[in-house]
Design an enzyme around this catalytic site. Structure first.
Site, mmCIF file in Angstrom:
data_model
loop_
_atom_site.group_PDB
_atom_site.id
_atom_site.type_symbol
_atom_site.label_atom_id
_atom_site.label_comp_id
_atom_site.label_asym_id
_atom_site.label_seq_id
_atom_site.Cartn_x
_atom_site.Cartn_y
_atom_site.Cartn_z
ATOM 1 N N GLY A 47 3.537 -13.264 6.320
ATOM 2 C CA GLY A 47 4.082 -11.941 6.035
ATOM 3 C C GLY A 47 3.083 -11.211 5.163
ATOM 4 N N GLU A 48 3.572 -10.496 4.184
ATOM 5 C CA GLU A 48 2.713 -9.756 3.262
ATOM 6 C C GLU A 48 2.804 -10.413 1.883
ATOM 7 O OE1 GLU A 48 0.391 -7.977 1.111
ATOM 8 O OE2 GLU A 48 0.244 -7.519 3.249
ATOM 9 N N SER A 49 1.728 -11.084 1.478
ATOM 10 C CA SER A 49 1.769 -11.870 0.236
ATOM 11 C C SER A 49 2.037 -11.013 -0.999
ATOM 12 C CB SER A 49 0.465 -12.666 0.064
ATOM 13 O OG SER A 49 -0.642 -11.796 -0.053
ATOM 14 N N CYS A 79 -0.117 -18.705 6.225
ATOM 15 C CA CYS A 79 -0.724 -17.378 6.079
ATOM 16 C C CYS A 79 -0.466 -16.801 4.683
ATOM 17 C CB CYS A 79 -0.251 -16.467 7.212
ATOM 18 S SG CYS A 79 -1.321 -15.057 7.507
ATOM 19 N N ARG A 106 -8.591 -13.518 1.680
ATOM 20 C CA ARG A 106 -7.463 -12.929 2.419
ATOM 21 C C ARG A 106 -7.946 -11.932 3.468
ATOM 22 N NH1 ARG A 106 -3.287 -10.549 -1.229
ATOM 23 N NH2 ARG A 106 -2.725 -9.275 0.560
ATOM 24 N N ILE A 134 -3.009 -14.262 12.711
ATOM 25 C CA ILE A 134 -2.661 -12.843 12.651
ATOM 26 C C ILE A 134 -3.086 -12.306 11.290
ATOM 27 C CG2 ILE A 134 -0.790 -11.140 12.768
ATOM 28 C CD1 ILE A 134 0.798 -13.275 14.372
ATOM 29 N N ARG A 135 -4.105 -11.458 11.272
ATOM 30 C CA ARG A 135 -4.657 -10.945 10.006
ATOM 31 C C ARG A 135 -4.798 -12.091 8.996
ATOM 32 N NH1 ARG A 135 -0.996 -6.736 7.596
ATOM 33 N NH2 ARG A 135 -2.596 -6.697 6.020
ATOM 34 N N HIS A 170 -0.259 -19.599 12.290
ATOM 35 C CA HIS A 170 1.203 -19.553 12.385
ATOM 36 C C HIS A 170 1.714 -20.569 13.407
ATOM 37 C CE1 HIS A 170 1.901 -15.800 10.074
ATOM 38 N NE2 HIS A 170 0.675 -15.513 10.472
ATOM 39 N N GLU A 172 4.608 -21.653 13.704
ATOM 40 C CA GLU A 172 5.978 -21.289 14.092
ATOM 41 C C GLU A 172 6.025 -20.334 15.286
ATOM 42 O OE1 GLU A 172 4.811 -17.957 11.312
ATOM 43 O OE2 GLU A 172 4.335 -20.078 11.554
#
Length: 192
Positions: A47-49, A79, A106, A134-135, A170, A172
């Site tokens: 997600g967004e850390s 991630c 990052r 992903i990013r 990821h 998952e």
């Protein structure tokens, strides 16, 4: 086996589905009272850390989670979870969970367009596994007791330190359950 899944932001539902497929019970952590439930491990999703860190701090979850990890609670960070668990992030000096002796770069693979899929071996798992980035960050350096589990293109993308497991990718988001199974083995070993 009962696994807490940090459900503040990011791909937490996909982790829950993967763990359920392996027979583990999951519950979502959204506030401090959720954290007080019995658990055998914790998953910190992608997600967004920065958003996750702000919410962890605002909800007074940062210290209790950090203390549990330091006391041996198994944790699996993907991630953003990798970034939150890392002691060092290039170009940033503020505090996170910071329990794992790694240095992270990052958004190392660039923006959303820099996302990609590959297959590579991971130590402790038979054969090659699917890896979706992903990013994604990657790990620049492991120190102390941290060990490299997987590399892609000369960059470290999975590592372990004691009961802490992190991946830049990821797992998952693929059908393969082997990385989550690896994490559940860490949880079972600690419980034994």
């Amino acid at each position: 086996m009962r696994i807490a899944v940090l459900a503040l932001q990011g791909a937490f539902a996909e982790h829950e589905q993967m763990l359920s497929r392996l027979g583990a019970e999951t519950f979502e952590v959204r506030q401090l009272s959720d954290w007080d439930q019995p658990k055998d491990g914790l998953v910190i999703p992608g997600g967004e850390s920065t958003t996750q860190l702000k919410l962890l701090t605002d909800l007074h979850l940062l210290e209790p989670i950090r203390n549990s990890i330091k006391n041996g609670l198994p944790v699996f960070g993907t991630c953003a979870g990798l970034i939150l668990l890392s002691k060092h992030v290039e170009g940033e000096s503020f505090d996170r969970l910071s329990t794992m002796d790694t240095t992270v770069c990052r958004n190392a693979y660039g923006r959303q367009l820099g996302s990609f899929h590959t297959e590579a071996p991971m130590k402790g798992i038979q054969g090659k596994i699917p890896m979706t980035f992903i990013r994604a960050p990657y790990i620049n350096k492991v120190e102390g007791k941290a060990e490299v589990l997987a590399e892609v293109g000369g960059h470290i993308v999975a590592a372990r330190e004691g009961n802490q497991l992190v991946t830049a990718f990821h797992p998952e988001l693929n059908a393969d359950t082997s990385v989550h199974d690896y994490f559940l083995k860490i949880c079972k070993d600690r419980r034994a």
